[in-house]
Every structure is written in structure tokens, then in C-alpha cells.
Design an enzyme around this catalytic site. Structure first.
Site, PDB file in Angstrom:
ATOM      1  N   GLY A  93      10.154  -1.634  -3.002  1.00 50.42           N
ATOM      2  CA  GLY A  93       9.718  -2.413  -1.839  1.00 50.42           C
ATOM      3  C   GLY A  93       9.370  -3.841  -2.243  1.00 50.42           C
ATOM      4  N   ARG A 121      11.641   2.459   4.756  1.00 48.04           N
ATOM      5  CA  ARG A 121      10.354   1.731   4.791  1.00 48.04           C
ATOM      6  C   ARG A 121      10.423   0.525   5.737  1.00 48.04           C
ATOM      7  NH1 ARG A 121       8.203   1.295  -1.211  1.00 48.04           N
ATOM      8  NH2 ARG A 121       6.389   0.528  -0.081  1.00 48.04           N
ATOM      9  N   ASP A 311      -2.577   1.703  -4.521  1.00 48.92           N
ATOM     10  CA  ASP A 311      -1.640   2.574  -5.244  1.00 48.92           C
ATOM     11  C   ASP A 311      -2.356   3.680  -6.018  1.00 48.92           C
ATOM     12  OD1 ASP A 311       0.460   1.117  -4.258  1.00 48.92           O
ATOM     13  OD2 ASP A 311       0.654  -0.147  -6.035  1.00 48.92           O
TER      14      ASP A 311
HETATM   15  C1  S3P Z   1       2.720  -4.501  -4.427  1.00 50.37           C
HETATM   16  C2  S3P Z   1       1.908  -4.493  -3.340  1.00 50.37           C
HETATM   17  C3  S3P Z   1       1.423  -3.267  -2.688  1.00 50.37           C
HETATM   18  C4  S3P Z   1       1.613  -2.054  -3.567  1.00 50.37           C
HETATM   19  C5  S3P Z   1       2.956  -2.026  -4.229  1.00 50.37           C
HETATM   20  C6  S3P Z   1       3.164  -3.259  -5.076  1.00 50.37           C
HETATM   21  C7  S3P Z   1       3.147  -5.797  -4.983  1.00 50.37           C
HETATM   22  O1  S3P Z   1       2.145  -3.074  -1.483  1.00 50.37           O
HETATM   23  O2  S3P Z   1       1.409  -0.880  -2.822  1.00 50.37           O
HETATM   24  O3  S3P Z   1       3.084  -0.884  -5.059  1.00 50.37           O
HETATM   25  O4  S3P Z   1       3.638  -5.837  -6.125  1.00 50.37           O
HETATM   26  O5  S3P Z   1       3.010  -6.793  -4.285  1.00 50.37           O
HETATM   27  P1  S3P Z   1       1.662  -3.776  -0.120  1.00 50.37           P
HETATM   28  O6  S3P Z   1       1.521  -5.190  -0.419  1.00 50.37           O
HETATM   29  O7  S3P Z   1       2.737  -3.538   0.884  1.00 50.37           O
HETATM   30  O8  S3P Z   1       0.382  -3.091   0.225  1.00 50.37           O
END
Ligand code: S3P
Length: 425
Positions: A93, A121, A311
Site C-alpha cells: 500500500g 484496498r 501496525d
Molecule cells: C505506512 C503507514 C501506515 C501503516 C503502513 C505503513 C507508511 O498506513 O499501516 O504499514 O509507511 O506510511 P496508513 O498511513 O494508511 O495508516
């Protein structure tokens, strides 16, 4: 792969060097690719997710070479090149959302794709603000594949309902290439690695409370050293706290306050944790963490703590399942949008091994027990953090726990089992 984990008959002991931070690794490869010249990234993560970011930027014409196992040299003209190939973000993501912000302001069209889990997602959270900036994005009803036709972007003043570092970073990266000023405000502070690293590389960026302001900026190439990932350390912290007689040291762990919520929760639960040798590397605080077995008690986890440990909630649920009294997690509805719906997957699988845990719309309620039965096959739902959380639970269950899909640990932490067994003696 089915992995069977059995109860340990003695405590964890020794020390372990925690591997590279995944979030910072993504950003290091992206920002180095945007800087004109040679950057050196020391201690780059070997997790599959950061490798997805690396391969996306190679496809966009950036030269990248490992000069040893963990040191990555990036040579870039500072300009990205169009490619006909789909850009494969794998399971990541962070790759898809941050790269979208970068591609929105280029003068070419690109398509971002992901695996089955990533394709489910939500991407509307970035499509909406990017569209307000002038981006031209088509998607499958708010999901990948995303086709981004580069456009001239305008700065916006965006107030987000979500506290999300991925959304924040996406908009800041688009803002770096937009006319005027881009301002992003979130309800609670999410991880700030983007802000710190952009500043370190010379961007014109200011932060005030939960608002970040960025002007059109160019980045300078740098040497970036990456600390260990507190989200990986979390599994060792939890294991040492719940396996009787444990006493371990976790070396070189990132302690950025926007990531270290698990340490605050552990302290509230009565954990015996000590921080040793606090230092700063490439703008990030890091240190060593000593963790000893502790009698934990339940607590409430909510509000601004949530983005600081988002996380870690699956493994915190394991700690809470063995703590005295009740633990309540609330305000964590975005857990449903992670690699799996982590509210329903954590609850259903921990129930299988005997935990007293119930789902709520925005979290879970756990009544701790003295022991967990185990004696079950648990599913990972293609989610690396579930695989490692269930492994930690298996170390204390009365009967073995079998974890289906354990190979998903490779997404963030390929060395997990080797390092854990090293501490088991
Ligand atoms: C991350 C932000 C978080 C986290 C993901 C990594 C990042 O997600 O859950 O594992 O590296 O910016 P969200 O920003 O969508 O909460």
C-alpha cells in the site's frame, strides 16, 4: 506453508539486531530517485514491499545497484521516464499510495497494479485529494489498477478525516511538484518519516502540530542510513514480555515518537522495558531496547495512540490476551483496511487458540487469561503481521499452533523466524 509453533520451555535470551525499517526504506528509494545525482542508502530493507518500490523506480528509469547486501546506490537525473509497463506495487500500500502522488505531476501516463490483497484496498482516500490538485486518475471503482495521466498540479489546503501517513505522504509528494503551497492537516499525528526525510534532503517543508506545509521543492542526493524497524521489533518485545524468564536486547531500533506507541502501551501494561544508547541517524531517533518478562495488566488504547501503533495492534492483542484484566482498543476502524481486515482476522483467529476477544466496529475488547490452549490451525489471510503475531502466541500456548500461510512474513521480515529461534537458545 503450514508452520507449527510449540510452547517454549525456557525464556528468550540474548540480543538481536533488528532489520531495516520498511517505511523509511520505501521513502529512501523514492526520494533518492527524485534527487539529481548519487544517493547511498545504507541498511535498505530486504522485505518484499520495499523491493516493490525499488523495482517501480527502476522501471521509471532510475539506476539502482546494491554495492553490498544492504547498501543501495541510486543514480538519478532527478527526472522520471515514461514506461509502457504496468508498475507492479505487489502487496505494498505504501508503494501504491506514495508513488501515485509522485506520478500525478509527471508529464506522462502510467498504470499502477497490485496483488489481490492490494487491489481490494481503498484508493479513494488518495484519488480524491489528488483530483482536487488537478490529477487525472482512473481506477476500478476506487481500487487498483490506477491509471494516472500526468497533469499540472495546484497546491491545496487539505484537511483529512483520516490520520494516515500514506495519504499525507502522497499529497506532500504531489505538492512538491505543484504550483503554490500544499497544506495537509490530519486529526492525530501519523508517522512523520516523509517530513523528516524530505527536510533532510532539502525540501521546503514546515510542520506545525498536525499540519504540514510544502512548497515546490527539489531534493538533493544524500547518504541515508536506515535504523531497525520498531514494527518488526514489536514481535520480539511481545514475545519477551509473555514468555516467562525472558531477558533480551533489541539493537538499533527506530524510536521515532510517531511510531513508538507500543512502548507507551507496554509501559501502561506494567512492562519492564529500558531504552539504552539513544542516538540520531539520518534525522531519526534510534536506540537499543532491553525487554524482560513482565506480569502485564490490561489497558485502554485509543485516540492519538492509534496511529502511533497501528501496525502493532495484532501483536498487542496477543499481549493483552495474556494480561490481567480487560484491554480495550478503540478508534482503530482503519485496521479493517490493512493487508487484511485486521479487526475481524485478529479476533477470529485468536478465538481459535482460546483467547477471550470480541470484535467491535472500531477495535476489540480482550479479557486476559492466565494461559491459551492453542491446538488450532490459524489462517494468515495473506497478512505478514498476522503470521508473526500468531507465531508469538504459539510460543506460550499449551498446545502447538499451526500457522497457514506463514511465508507471508517475507513481505516485511524474511529473517523473522531465524532471529526468533536464535533467542530461543
Ligand atoms: C505506512 C503507514 C501506515 C501503516 C503502513 C505503513 C507508511 O498506513 O499501516 O504499514 O509507511 O506510511 P496508513 O498511513 O494508511 O495508516
Amino acid at each position: 506453508m503450514l508452520k507449527k509453533v510449540s510452547k517454549l520451555n525456557k525464556g528468550l535470551c540474548g540480543s538481536v539486531e533488528i532489520p531495516s525499517d520498511k517505511s523509511i526504506s520505501h521513502r529512501a528509494v523514492m526520494f533518492a530517485s527524485l534527487a539529481c545525482g548519487k544517493s547511498v542508502i545504507k541498511n535498505f530493507s530486504n522485505g518484499a514491499d520495499p523491493q516493490s518500490s525499488l523495482s517501480v523506480f527502476k522501471s521509471l528509469g532510475v539506476q539502482a545497484e546494491f554495492i553490498d547486501k544492504k547498501t543501495l546506490e541510486i543514480i538519478s537525473s532527478g527526472k522520471l521516464c515514461a514506461t509502457q509497463k504496468n508498475l507492479d506495487c505487489g502487496n505494498s500500500g505504501t508503494t501504491m499510495r506514495l508513488v501515485s502522488g509522485i506520478l500525478a505531476g509527471q508529464n506522462f501516463k502510467s498504470t499502477l497494479v497490485g496483488d489481490d490483497s492490494l487491489s481490494k484496498r481503498p484508493m479513494k482516500r488518495i484519488i480524491d485529494p489528488l483530483t482536487l490538485m488537478g490529477a487525472k486518475i482512473t481506477s476500478k471503482d476506487g481500487h487498483a489498477p490506477l491509471t494516472i495521466a500526468g497533469a499540472n498540479l495546484q497546491g491545496i489546503d487539505y484537511v483529512s478525516k483520516l490520520s494516515s501517513a500514506q495519504v499525507k505522504s502522497c499529497i506532500l509528494l504531489a505538492g512538491m511538484n505543484a504550483d503554490g503551497i500544499t497544506t495537509f492537516t490530519e486529526p492525530y499525528l501519523s508517522r512523520n518519516h516523509t517530513e523528516l526525510l524530505l527536510k533532510y534532503m532539502g525540501a521546503d517543508i514546515e510542520v506545525e502540530n498536525t499540519t504540514v506545509k510544502i512548497h515546490k521543492s527539489e531534493l538533493a542526493p544524500k547518504t541515508i542510513e536506515i535504523c531497525g524497524d520498531i514494527s518488526s521489533a514489536a514481535f520480539f518485545i511481545a514475545a519477551a514480555l509473555i514468555v516467562p524468564d525472558s531477558d533480551i536486547i533489541l539493537k538499533n531500533v527506530g524510536l521515532n515518537p510517531t511510531r513508538s506507541g507500543i512502548l507507551d502501551v507496554a509501559e501502561n501494561m506494567g512492562a519492564d522495558i529500558e531504552i539504552l544508547d539513544r542516538r540520531i541517524i539520518s534525522g531519526e531517533i534510534c536506540g537499543d531496547i532491553r525487554v524482560r518478562y513482565s506480569n502485564l495488566k490490561g489497558c485502554v488504547i485509543e485516540k492519538d495512540l492509534i496511529p502511533r501503533l497501528i501496525d502493532e495492534l495484532p501483536v498487542i492483542a496477543v499481549m493483552a490476551a495474556l494480561a490481567d484484566g480487560e484491554t480495550i482498543v478503540k478508534d482503530a476502524q482503519d485496521l479493517r483496511n490493512k493487508e487484511s481486515d485486521r479487526i475481524s482476522t485478529v479476533v477470529s483467529q485468536l478465538q481459535k487458540i482460546g483467547a477471550d476477544i470480541d470484535e467491535t466496529p472500531d477495535g476489540f475488547v480482550i479479557n486476559g487469561k492466565r494461559s491459551l490452549d492453542g491446538n488450532a490451525v490459524v489462517e494468515c489471510f495473506h497478512d505478514h503481521r498476522l503470521a508473526m503475531s500468531f507465531y508469538v502466541a504459539g510460543l506460550v500456548c499449551e498446545n502447538p499452533v499451526s500457522i497457514d500461510g506463514f511465508e507471508w512474513v517475507d513481505i516485511s521480515f524474511p529473517e523473522f523466524e531465524r532471529l526468533m529461534t536464535g533467542l530461543c537458545g
